[in-house]
Every structure is written in C-alpha cells, then in structure tokens.
Design a protein around this motif. Sequence first.
Motif: not given
Length: 280
Positions: A56-66
Amino acid sequence: MRTVWLNGEYLPETEAKVPIFDRGLLFAQGVYEVTPVIDGHFCNWPYHAERIGRSMALARITDNTDWPPILDELIRRNGLTEGRIYLQVTGGAPADRDFLSPADPVTATRFAFTQAAPVVDQPKVGEGMRIILHPEGRWALRAAKTTQLLYAVLAKEAARDAGADDAWLVDNGMVTEGTSANAHIIDSRGVLVSHPVDHGVLPGITRLSALPLAREMGLAVEERAFSVDELFAAREAFITSATTVVMPVVEADGRKIGDGRPGALTLELRRRYVERLRQA
C-alpha cells in the motif's frame, strides 16, 4: 451462494459492486493478499499484514482495515474448511477519472472473498508441474503485490497453449520467478537456490516460511538468482505460493528436471510446511 465482504458489508456475491471510476479498475492502483485456509483457519497473517502494508505504501494507498475478524467471519459464513481467502484494497472511487489522486483523499475500496480448493492433497503433488520458460516482460516494481497482472495472465495463457501448467519468467538468461509463485531449485550440490527478494521478485510469504524449514532439514540455502542452465542441471525444482504451498516442478520446456519425478526433498519440505500451517 457465497458471501463476500465489501467496504464493511457482508453481501451475497451477486450484490457486491464496485464503481466504474474505482482507481483499481482504471489504473491498477490496487494491492492484494491471498492466504491459504487449512482446517478452517487462515494462515501466516502477520507476514501478510506486513506485506500489504508495504504494498500500500508503494502504491500510495492509505487504509487501516482490521482484517483478521473479517476473514474469520467470511470463513465461518461460507463454511470453508480448506481453500484460500483473498483480500484487495484499491485507491478508491473518486467522482471522475484522473491520473492524480484527489487532493481530498477518498476512502479506499476494500473487499474479500473465500475460495474452496484443495490445499493439502493437491493432484499435482504426485506428478509435479510442467512449466515453460517465458521472457520476463513485467514492469520494474515487482516487489509490491499489485493488481497489475496482465503480463502474468499472458504468460499463463502461453503455458496453457503449450500444454504446460505454468511459466517461469526469464530475464537475461536468469530465472526471476513464476507467474504467481516464487521459483526454487535444488542444484547439483544439493543446495537450495532461491532468487533474493529484491525489487526483481515478489517477497513471497510461503517462501519466507519455507526457507527456514529447509535449513532445519539440513539443506544449505543460497539466496541468489539462478540461470536457465542451472535449472536444467538441477536435481529438483519447485515453487512456493499461498495457493500451491510447496509444489514440485518436473519439466521445463519439455526437458526433465532431475529424473522427471517430484523430488524427495521437495515433498519433505511440503510435508513440513503443511504441518507447520496446521500447528500455527
């Protein structure tokens, strides 16, 4: 009918829909993970969680799903005992198409689903896989597990057209990996050789777990690229992935690897790995 999970809801698979402006659909700005399910439990989650965070960091995506409670509930609702569970996160669905992400971030699109399939007693274990060697043509950012998989699809199609099970990709005479698995050989010295998990290959979770088991078996392990010539001179060859676990490879481009049968060391490594998953 199978139940899937989409953006916080458990839905029948026929009712789960994603907008046409989703960035995963338009730009392949999406990452994913697949974990095997054995005895009703998904496996190796800490490693998958770490990898999807890097992806996600490389793809520039932010998410914090459990994710673990969601995966547990999907397995329960679908009565899955053995198979795999797939999850994906994309850059979300803004109001219109634009290469740049919106200045005001949109919520990531998240979904997951189960697939029933054999994991332990897979038919190919007894006979081994037959592969073709295929030119490496993927993009340079291979370490992120993104949904940009067109070249892998084309290579798998080429393998099927050739009457083989899959393809191993070759870059300047060196094997990188399979289309959806890490590639390994046991060379003429009895050393397990595996491509290092740099930018050139995906850092596979099964690979990460299987190599220490190989060392416990007394095998020396070298993490380096190996050539096509080394493949044909090898005693054994195999792949590792969440879907195949540890799977022997017995033929490449119509030429036998070793004696053309699944290798004893590969089968022992597979047995130990499956046992480790069950214990974990």
